[in-house]
Design a protein around this motif. Structure first.
Motif, short mmCIF file in Angstrom:
data_model
loop_
_atom_site.label_atom_id
_atom_site.label_comp_id
_atom_site.label_asym_id
_atom_site.label_seq_id
_atom_site.Cartn_x
_atom_site.Cartn_y
_atom_site.Cartn_z
N THR A 1 24.80 -0.61 37.36
CA THR A 1 24.13 -0.76 38.65
C THR A 1 22.87 -1.60 38.57
O THR A 1 22.20 -1.80 39.58
CB THR A 1 23.78 0.62 39.22
N GLY A 2 22.48 -2.07 37.39
CA GLY A 2 21.25 -2.84 37.27
C GLY A 2 21.35 -4.19 37.95
O GLY A 2 22.33 -4.91 37.79
N ARG A 3 20.35 -4.52 38.73
CA ARG A 3 20.32 -5.82 39.43
C ARG A 3 18.89 -6.36 39.40
O ARG A 3 18.35 -6.73 40.43
CB ARG A 3 20.82 -5.69 40.86
N SER A 4 18.31 -6.40 38.24
CA SER A 4 16.94 -6.90 38.13
C SER A 4 16.90 -8.39 38.42
O SER A 4 17.87 -9.11 38.19
CB SER A 4 16.39 -6.61 36.73
N GLN A 5 15.77 -8.85 38.91
CA GLN A 5 15.60 -10.26 39.22
C GLN A 5 14.13 -10.64 39.07
O GLN A 5 13.24 -9.80 39.14
CB GLN A 5 16.07 -10.54 40.65
N GLU A 6 13.92 -11.91 38.82
CA GLU A 6 12.56 -12.43 38.67
C GLU A 6 12.48 -13.79 39.36
O GLU A 6 13.28 -14.68 39.09
CB GLU A 6 12.19 -12.57 37.19
N ARG A 7 11.50 -13.91 40.27
CA ARG A 7 11.27 -15.19 40.94
C ARG A 7 10.01 -15.82 40.38
O ARG A 7 8.96 -15.19 40.31
CB ARG A 7 11.13 -14.98 42.44
#
Length: 516
Positions: free
Chosen positions: A179-185
């Motif tokens: 379920t991990g949906r990490s993101q970095e902008r």
């Protein structure tokens, strides 16, 4: 004197313009070098014939014979033109064969199993999930790239406007399971880092690269973005030309463009690059060179080599899948392509791999693994999946995505929608005349098999589950009374004894046995 000064100043001005216009001179040199490789031999043939005609004419004049010399020069000139035309056509064909042979120089064809590779979310899923995660960004996505080191997808967003660079870099997790949906902008400093690939005037990143290092070029699709402590870094794998009559390309390091300071660094030490450093376009060209694995006749009539599989689920991304090796980020990564024979055959008979990282200025080693047994075509596999697992595929927006090699003799297909991967199907090719496939959850947990290959881990797991089920049923009093196949001889004898005792007890009490 005045004329000499004029010529000198003109030469200096021309030299300054050529030095300053490093971007355009690099493009011009690349294109002229390719043209020279194709037409050098025909031009030399024409020059040789013209020189021979002039020599004949000069010798005749020196000998005092002026008649007929001009006719001889004309005949030789026509002969040279005709010979040059034939040579040009022949060299265009044979030179292309020699180019493919040059790219095949680092290739090795083996019958070993494909190394273990990790399945990943399909490229089209990573592309579809990038836009919803951009928030209030107004730019347009220009590139999506899978970053195997971090198991993430990097999206590069261009800022709107002619004289503008990039707006933001997005690095996001698109899990195949879990379920991990990490993101970095990572936002760009639009005042300091205002260049992009194919930008205008001084906002052209290619121009900045040529100003730092001349005579190298790149493909726009090879570039990608990574985030380092909130700082976007655009990574551009570079290429250089080699050869004179047979011009080919080689890796030339990478260019790193800092999105906060606008600083550009060109280096050949790619060990610290947080992603692929070998140009994907060069790996694709090496794979195309497999057409020259045989002789010239086989190459000309397309009787040798392989093509990328382009049908079925792989239609949108049919070649050079970037996959992690060894099941972990530390195991390295490779560009992997399922291959079909040239012609009408569509079965996958081989898999090519090229490492995504390579030190030095030579071609990275390419390995072609022959498959035994061969796999059905991606189109046939999609039809098979829909037939064997019709309860999970395909409803609403669900579909079968990429079918990629995942090591040994296995392939993996993903099932779901662009926003949610639900299942995966793993196959091993035809076993005993039947395609062996198993349905698994997105995280790899086995659900069931349409046909488990004998001796495979899936078959062993299914047997273990069946034995566990029988043991649990026996512990609860025999489980299903109509299924006695799973009982051991001792359990069956004990059951018979208990059944006889029960009949004797009921007869003595005068009660009839209840139906079973």
């Amino acid at each position: 004197m005045t004329r000499a000064w004029g010529w000198g100043l003109t030469a200096l001005a021309t030299a300054f313009v050529l030095w300053y216009a490093s971007y355009y001179t690099t493009i011009m040199v690349w294109e002229l070098r390719k043209l020279f490789a194709w037409f050098s031999l025909p031009l030399l043939a024409v020059a040789a014939c013209v020189a021979a005609g002039l020599a004949v004419r000069w010798l005749r004049r020196r000998a005092g014979r002026t008649g007929g010399g001009g006719n001889a020069a004309i005949v030789l000139g026509w002969f040279g033109g005709a010979f040059a035309l034939v040579l040009a056509i022949g060299w265009l064909v044979y030179g292309a064969y020699l180019q493919d042979r040059a790219y095949m120089a680092s290739a090795e064809i083996v019958s070993d199993p494909v190394p273990t590779l990790s399945a990943r979310s399909p490229y089209v899923v990573g592309k579809a999930q990038a836009a919803p995660h951009l928030g209030d960004v107004t730019g347009e996505i220009s590139d999506i790239t899978y970053l195997p080191d971090s198991d993430r997808f990097g999206a590069l967003v261009e800022r709107r406007g002619w004289l503008a660079g990039y707006e933001v870099g997005l690095v996001q997790e698109v899990p195949l399971g879990g379920t991990g949906r990490s993101q970095e902008r990572c936002p760009f400093d639009v005042a300091k880092a205002d260049a992009r690939i194919s930008g205008w005037f001084t906002h052209n990143l290619g121009r900045k690269i040529s100003a730092v290092k001349r005579w190298v070029r790149f493909e726009a699709d090879d570039a990608y973005v990574t985030c380092s402590n909130g700082t976007p870094v655009v990574v551009v794998p570079l290429k250089r030309q080699t050869g004179l009559l047979v011009v080919t390309e080689r890796p030339a390091g990478v260019a790193l463009y800092d999105g906060r300071t606008g600083k550009l660094t060109v280096t050949t030490d790619t060990s610290a690059v947080p992603g692929p450093s070998y140009p994907l376009s060069l790996a694709a060209r090496q794979r195309e060179g497999t057409a020259a694995v045989g002789g010239f006749g086989d190459w000309w009539f397309e009787r040798s080599g392989w093509d990328a599989s382009e049908d079925g689920a792989n239609e949108g991304n049919e070649s050079e899948f970037t996959l992690r090796q060894g099941g972990a980020a530390t195991g390295g990564s490779a560009y992997v392509t399922p291959l079909t024979p040239q012609g009408d055959a569509s079965s996958v008979v081989a898999v090519s791999t090229v490492p995504t990282r390579h030190q030095g200025g030579g071609l990275a080693p390419m390995t072609v693994y022959r498959l035994d047994p061969a796999w059905s075509s991606p189109k046939a596999l999609v039809a098979l999946i829909k037939a064997e697992y019709r309860d999970v595929c395909c409803y609403n927006d669900d579909e079968v995505f990429e079918i990629v090699p995942t090591g040994g003799t296995t392939w993996t297909a993903t099932i779901g929608s662009e926003q949610n991967i639900r299942y995966r199907v793993e196959g091993r090719g035809p076993v005993d005349g039947r395609e062996a496939t198993c349905l698994k959850a997105a995280d790899g947990a086995l659900i069931r098999c349409a046909y488990a290959a004998p001796g495979s881990p899936e078959e062993q797991e299914l047997k273990r589950r069946e034995q566990q089920k029988q043991q649990d049923g026996a512990a609860k009093g025999g489980g299903d009374p109509g299924d006695l196949k799973g009982l051991t001889d001792e359990q069956l004898a004990d059951l018979q004894r208990r059944l006889g005792d029960e009949f004797v007890r009921r007869l003595k009490s005068g009660a009839a046995p209840a139906p079973s």
